[in-house]
Structure formats: structure tokens, C-alpha cells
Design an enzyme around this catalytic site. Structure first.
Site, PDB file in Angstrom:
ATOM      1  N   LYS A  86       0.821  -1.214   0.000  1.00 48.33           N
ATOM      2  CA  LYS A  86       0.000   0.000   0.000  1.00 48.33           C
ATOM      3  C   LYS A  86       0.855   1.262   0.000  1.00 48.33           C
ATOM      4  O   LYS A  86       2.002   1.254   0.413  1.00 48.33           O
ATOM      5  CB  LYS A  86      -0.984  -0.021   1.179  1.00 48.33           C
ATOM      6  N   ARG A 109      -3.653 -10.078   4.620  1.00 45.52           N
ATOM      7  CA  ARG A 109      -4.057 -10.113   3.209  1.00 45.52           C
ATOM      8  C   ARG A 109      -2.883  -9.573   2.393  1.00 45.52           C
ATOM      9  O   ARG A 109      -2.512  -8.408   2.550  1.00 45.52           O
ATOM     10  CB  ARG A 109      -5.308  -9.246   3.031  1.00 45.52           C
TER      11      ARG A 109
HETATM   12  C1  9MG Z   1      -9.939  -5.225  -1.205  1.00 48.11           C
HETATM   13  N1  9MG Z   1      -9.002  -4.743  -0.203  1.00 48.11           N
HETATM   14  C2  9MG Z   1      -7.968  -3.888  -0.422  1.00 48.11           C
HETATM   15  N2  9MG Z   1      -7.322  -3.644   0.733  1.00 48.11           N
HETATM   16  C3  9MG Z   1      -7.968  -4.355   1.685  1.00 48.11           C
HETATM   17  C4  9MG Z   1      -7.791  -4.515   3.071  1.00 48.11           C
HETATM   18  O1  9MG Z   1      -6.851  -3.854   3.731  1.00 48.11           O
HETATM   19  N3  9MG Z   1      -8.636  -5.322   3.734  1.00 48.11           N
HETATM   20  C5  9MG Z   1      -9.627  -5.976   3.076  1.00 48.11           C
HETATM   21  N4  9MG Z   1     -10.442  -6.765   3.800  1.00 48.11           N
HETATM   22  N5  9MG Z   1      -9.850  -5.858   1.760  1.00 48.11           N
HETATM   23  C6  9MG Z   1      -9.030  -5.065   1.094  1.00 48.11           C
END
Ligand code: 9MG
Length: 280
Positions: free
Chosen positions: A227, A261
Site C-alpha cells: 500500500k 491479506r
Molecule cells: C480489497 N481490499 C484492499 N485492501 C484491503 C484490506 O486492507 N482489507 C480488506 N479486507 N480488503 C481489502
């Protein structure tokens, strides 16, 4: 440490939270695999899902709508066209659960019919008033993520008086929505939504204070991978954020994350293995 919440089943797999779990990201949007044009190579998405599974992903999260800062929404038709053929192709052989990353109940429903067994809703059950009822009738777990604003504008100077308190209230609201729809509380996974209406300082404060959300007695998911807040004064483009992503994944787990994730599954597994010194 033993978690203060129940194990859950996602599809055919039992998650007992004896270790952190890795959710591999599969974005099926035109900019994700390709030439940046409209052509989307489905075969590459399928290969990528299989590679993440071989690398040790516990779940694959498939999404057909970009939620990056500044992005525009897409129609349900467009999203369905992107995700359903990929889910249909990978579900029979994948052996790990598929999560559908969508805030539209129509897309979630077709994805569940095609082999997905979990919903990742970045709008925390607020984007579509049919979502909670759908999850309830299909008895599937849902990630409820906090977002302040909408992807198009959420990064324009987000402000909080008490960020942790406000996100906590938001989770309480999502839990109420689930409850009203008959979706059991223990089907929810909470996610503070790093980068979704948060400044650089907000994101790091969330990582440090993640443990404060453990009072809900629900599993926590954190997504920091690649990110923008990891770009260190805008020095590093997305392709140069691996080390920062791994460090934050370890910090998040240390502070209570049960799922991370990520894009880079194998590297994350290696980092967590070394960090926790357990076979993850
Ligand atoms: C789709 N998406 C993009 N970033 C995310 C994050 O931090 N958490 C979740 N649950 N979905 C995300």
C-alpha cells in the site's frame, strides 16, 4: 496465546487460529496482470491463484473492482464478467477457500454459487443492504472492513477525533447489521482497513493499536501489502514495497492480526515463520 474467539470453518477448511493465516490477493481488474489495457488474461489469473496456493496461501481473495484511492466504481455486470469465470475455473481444484472481494450482494451471490465460500466486504456490510441477509442465508463468514468515505475521495485529508474509538463504533454498527439479518456474530472477521480514509500516521497508529479491537472477541484481518503508505516519502513505487509489507505483516501479527491479506504469499510465509518461529 489462545484466542478469545471460536474457530471458524471457511468452505471445507477449519481455522482454529493456532497460527496466523495468509490470504493471497487475486485482483482481476484490467490493470492487474497486463498491458494496462482492457484485455484481461484469465489464464494468468488462474495460474496466479494456483501459484499462491502452492506457496502456502490459506485463502484466495478474488476481486473485480479496484478499491484503490481515486478509483471509480464498476457495474455489477462488469465485476461478474471478471470474477465468475476465474472462480469457476479454480474452485474445483484449488483445495483452499475462495473469498469474494465485493460490496455488491449480486456479485457475492453468484460468486458463492460458483464456488466461493467467504465474502470480503470493504464497506463493512453497509454498501448493499442485501449483503448481510445474503451472508446469513448462505451461512458464510464475512470480513467487515472499515472505510471512511469512498475510494474516489477517501484519501482527501481524512480526519478523526478519536480514530480507534470511531472505528470501534463502526464495528459495533456492522455487528448490529449482521445481527439484524440473522448472521451470527461468530461469522464476522474485523478489519480496520489500512489505507481506506487514513493518513500515513493513522495507518501506523492502527497497526500499533490493533490489540484494542480484540475486545470484540472476533478474528482480525489486516491488509497492508504494497500500500501507498509504505512508499516512505513517495520514494518507492508499488513494486518496491515488499520489505515494508513484510515488516508490517509481522508487526500486525504481533499486535493481534489473525489473517494478513497479501500479494507476496511465499515471502510473507517466510517472514512470519522467522518472526514467530513456528511452522506456518
Ligand atoms: C480489497 N481490499 C484492499 N485492501 C484491503 C484490506 O486492507 N482489507 C480488506 N479486507 N480488503 C481489502
Amino acid at each position: 496465546m489462545k484466542p478469545n474467539f471460536s474457530p471458524i470453518n471457511i468452505g471445507k477448511i477449519h481455522f482454529d487460529f493456532s497460527r496466523p493465516y495468509v490470504m493471497g490477493i487475486l485482483n482481476v481488474t484490467p490493470d492487474s496482470f497486463s498491458d494496462g489495457g482492457n484485455f484481461f488474461p484469465r489464464d494468468k489469473a488462474i495460474e496466479h491463484a494456483q501459484r499462491m496456493r502452492e506457496e502456502g496461501a490459506d485463502i484466495i481473495d478474488i476481486g473485480g473492482e479496484s478499491t484503490r484511492p481515486g478509483s471509480d466504481p464498476v457495474s455489477a455486470e462488469e465485476e461478474l464478467e471478471r470474477v465468475i469465470p476465474v472462480i469457476e475455473a479454480i474452485a474445483p481444484e484449488l483445495k483452499i477457500p475462495i473469498s469474494i472481494d465485493t460490496c455488491k450482494a449480486e456479485v457475492a451471490e453468484k460468486a458463492l454459487d460458483s464456488g466461493a465460500s467467504m465474502i470480503n466486504d470493504v464497506t463493512g456490510l453497509r454498501g448493499d443492504d442485501k449483503m448481510a441477509a445474503l451472508a446469513s442465508s448462505c451461512k458464510v463468514p464475512v470480513v467487515v472492513m472499515h472505510m471512511k468515505g469512498k475510494p474516489k475521495t477517501m484519501q482527501k485529508n481524512p480526519k478523526y477525533d478519536d480514530m480507534i474509538g470511531e472505528i470501534g463504533e463502526y464495528f459495533e454498527g456492522s455487528i448490529r447489521i449482521a445481527d439484524d439479518a440473522g448472521l451470527p456474530r461468530d461469522k464476522l472477521i474485523l478489519d480496520p482497513g489500512l489505507g481506506f480514509g487514513k493518513t500515513y500516521e493513522h495507518n501506523f497508529a492502527l497497526i500499533r493499536n490493533l490489540g484494542q479491537f480484540q475486545k470484540f472477541g472476533l478474528p482480525l484481518l489486516v491488509g497492508a501489502s504494497r500500500k501507498r503508505f509504505l512508499s516512505v516519502d513517495n520514494k518507492y513505487p508499488e513494486t518496491e514495497r515488499l520489505e515494508q509489507s513484510l515488516a508490517v505483516a509481522c508487526a500486525a501479527v504481533e499486535n493481534g492480526a489473525n489473517f494478513v491479506r497479501v500479494h507476496d504469499v511465499l515471502s510473507t510465509k517466510k517472514a512470519l515463520w522467522a518472526f514467530l518461529n513456528i511452522n506456518i
